[in-house]
Design an enzyme around this catalytic site. Structure first.
Site, short mmCIF file in Angstrom:
data_model
loop_
_atom_site.label_atom_id
_atom_site.label_comp_id
_atom_site.label_asym_id
_atom_site.label_seq_id
_atom_site.Cartn_x
_atom_site.Cartn_y
_atom_site.Cartn_z
N HIS A 128 -5.89 119.91 43.28
CA HIS A 128 -5.63 118.82 44.23
C HIS A 128 -4.30 118.12 43.92
CE1 HIS A 128 -7.13 115.42 46.83
NE2 HIS A 128 -6.26 114.75 46.09
N GLU A 129 -4.15 117.68 42.67
CA GLU A 129 -2.94 116.91 42.32
C GLU A 129 -1.69 117.78 42.36
OE1 GLU A 129 -3.02 113.84 42.43
OE2 GLU A 129 -5.18 113.51 42.22
N HIS A 184 3.90 119.36 47.42
CA HIS A 184 4.34 118.78 48.70
C HIS A 184 5.60 117.94 48.47
CE1 HIS A 184 2.94 116.50 52.61
NE2 HIS A 184 4.12 117.06 52.74
N HIS A 210 -0.43 117.82 45.87
CA HIS A 210 0.44 116.64 46.11
C HIS A 210 1.83 116.89 45.52
CE1 HIS A 210 -2.43 113.83 47.72
NE2 HIS A 210 -3.19 113.81 46.65
#
Length: 598
Positions: free
Chosen positions: A387-388, A394, A391
């Site tokens: 998940h991190e 991105h 981020h």
């Protein structure tokens, strides 16, 4: 579980390389002084922002000052988060916050001054060839015009900035540094101090008394401080209402959505569409009760493992390898950047005494992203890593492909990339699994992602909407009223098959995101958009990957809804939420089939 190690005891290979931002404190101090000196220079543009050359020069200096401030702020707060009780970095964090307010104050004349130009003059500037890289800024100014105040009023609001950070700062210090939890017994019967990081581990215990005792200890602690925490949350709501009124928005919610140019209907549509599918959540609760062989399902049973004696102990090294392998559908370029993050000091891995709880990805333009984890050797931590890093990548692609101004993507988009990584990781694990127990474990884990992200975050979003609307209508929000609203929502969302324990009414007091108001709905919309992207990538392959990488590279170069639409996901319709719910229903069906086959 021993006592937590001190920060100084953390192994060097498991901590982030903060020196990539500043090699040492002296370098930070020097840049801080340099910024303070430069800050006076911006005033030379005041009263002169009429022609395109002056505006271009002013914008360039604004970028320079903003980027320096961002770097100083990020470094100070990363240091503070390593050990929130360390006085030197508490002070540095406060110093950076004050600097940020000072810079905002110094720059506050720019927007109102440009907006004092006529609409015709503004449109000419938007079309001017010398201002191409500031075109979106100028278009946004025109859109924001009804909510920008006079020069003096803007300067005053900028000064209020440091006061407005009060509720969040107080909550953060209390929650991370001052709040002490009692000792509870672990599965081995040993007395261990409860902490934010350990709480979920206790709730994942197979022993019901361990789960119940940790749950009660957590909420009893918050209940002792309910008046203080109620006052802090109320102060945050009052702050939001002050800004909404000052800036002439109809409500605090509409003010929060306006920045991303999101219609209010998107927020309301999320809540109403999730309400429509609450029977699926209730069905999942019935299945959970059946699998746990319980007469009554309690709130502290929500994280209990549903598969007997099936542990997935995953070391950090194994987690990295599995995440890397699972993201192969995104192509070699994406995985090369991922590997760079794993190998080059982007990540702060393990919990230590005083370290900020939870996980995040953050950073400053021009340097690599930073990821804070509190890694445990379990499946949840592997998903947090995926998940991190979603981020982080991105931000990486956004920074690589856009100038400073256009690299800042909105929070509405932020949760898409992170959740897509989780969806691909889950697909990979389910396809690899041949053991029915493992498959059931993964299915229940994925079902819990829907429960915690799509349903629970929407419940949080509904709570925020209710408490702000009540305050806007002049109602007083006592701690008892906050608790009642929160308790009733739990009853509605979890359904008749769940015993909603009274203790859960205090959960509102421990949610940090309530201090970044109207943020959490973006987890739910992001989850829905990511589900849609994942389906397209797995079904179509290369063309969908290209569209998705185009989304990552777009940064904030257009409005969020448009960026997603171009990449193939239309969040202005309930369709992505419905698609996500159809995936959830399919998980429940698979789980029910496996249960029946036993």
């Amino acid at each position: 579980m021993s006592n937590l190690p001190k920060r100084s005891e953390a192994p060097k290979e498991s901590v982030w390389r903060i020196e990539d931002l500043y090699p040492n404190q002296a370098a930070w101090d020097e840049e801080y002084q340099q910024l303070k000196r430069k800050l006076g220079e911006i005033a030379k543009f005041e009263g002169k922002l009429k022609d395109q050359d002056t505006i271009a020069e002013c914008f360039a200096m604004e970028d320079d000052l903003s980027l320096l401030t961002e770097r100083l702020y990020v470094f100070a707060n990363l240091r503070h988060h390593e050990d929130t009780a360390e006085p030197m970095y508490q002070a540095l964090s406060e110093k950076s916050k004050k600097l940020s307010v000072e810079v905002n104050q110094a720059l506050s004349f720019i927007t109102p001054e440009i907006l004092s130009l006529s609409e015709e003059e503004l449109k000419k500037l938007i079309a001017a060839p010398g201002l191409e890289k500031y075109k979106r800024t100028l278009e946004e100014m025109l859109r924001q015009k009804p909510h920008i105040l006079s020069k003096n009023e803007e300067a005053l609001l900028a000064q209020v900035g440091s006061v407005s950070q009060g509720p969040s700062t107080i909550f953060g210090m209390m929650n991370n540094a001052d709040l002490k939890f009692p000792k509870v017994k672990n599965e081995q019967g040993e007395e261990v101090e409860l902490s934010h990081g350990r709480y979920i581990q206790f709730l994942e215990s197979r022993k019901r008394d361990v789960r119940r005792d940790a749950f009660k200890a957590m909420y009893d602690t918050y209940a002792k401080w309910k008046n203080t925490l109620g006052a802090t949350l109320n102060a945050n709501i009052t702050k939001n209402l002050f800004y909404a009124k000052a800036r002439k928005y109809p409500s605090a919610l509409e003010m929060a959505l306006y920045g991303d140019n999101i219609p209010k209907s998107v927020y309301e549509n999320l809540i109403s569409t999730v309400h429509e599918f609450l029977p699926l959540m209730h069905r999942y609760m019935d299945l959970r009760k059946k699998l746990l062989k319980l007469d009554e399902l309690h709130m502290y049973d929500l994280f209990a493992p549903l598969v007997e004696e099936f542990d997935m102990d995953i070391t950090y090294e194994d987690a990295k390898k599995t995440v890397y392998d699972s993201l192969s559908p995104l192509g070699d370029d994406y995985r090369k950047a991922l590997q760079e993050g794993f190998n080059n000091g982007w990540i702060d891995v393990y919990e230590n005494e005083g370290k900020r709880s939870g996980a995040y990805s953050w950073g400053a333009y021009g340097t690599h992203p930073y990821v804070l984890l509190n890694h445990k050797e379990n499946l949840n931590s592997m998903f947090t890593l995926a998940h991190e890093m979603g981020h982080a990548l991105h931000s990486y692609y956004s920074d690589e492909n856009n100038p400073y101004r256009d690299a800042q993507y909105t929070i509405f988009l932020a949760e898409v990339a992170s959740t897509l990584n989780e969806a691909l990781l889950m697909d990979y694990l389910l396809k690899k699994s041949t053991d029915p127990k493992e498959k059931m474990y993964l299915l229940t884990y994925y079902a819990d992602q829907f429960r915690t992200t799509l349903f629970r975050q929407t419940m949080f979003a509904e709570f925020e909407k209710i408490v702000h609307e009540k305050t806007e209508q002049g109602e007083a929000l006592t701690p008892q009223e906050l608790s009642k609203i929160y308790y009733d929502l739990n009853v509605q969302y979890y359904g008749p098959g769940m015993v909603v324990d009274k203790d859960i009414e205090m959960e509102w007091a421990r949610i940090p995101h309530f201090y970044t108001s109207f943020y959490v709905y973006k987890y739910s919309t992001g989850f829905s958009a990511a589900t849609s992207f994942a389906k397209q990538i797995l079904d179509e392959g290369a063309p969908a990957v290209e569209r998705y990488l185009g989304f990552l590279k777009s940064g904030g170069s257009d409005y969020s809804i448009n960026i997603l639409k171009k990449a193939g996901v239309d969040m202005s319709s309930p369709e992505p939420i419905r698609q996500a719910m159809s995936v959830f229903e399919s998980l429940l069906e698979q789980m029910e089939q496996l249960t029946a086959a036993k």
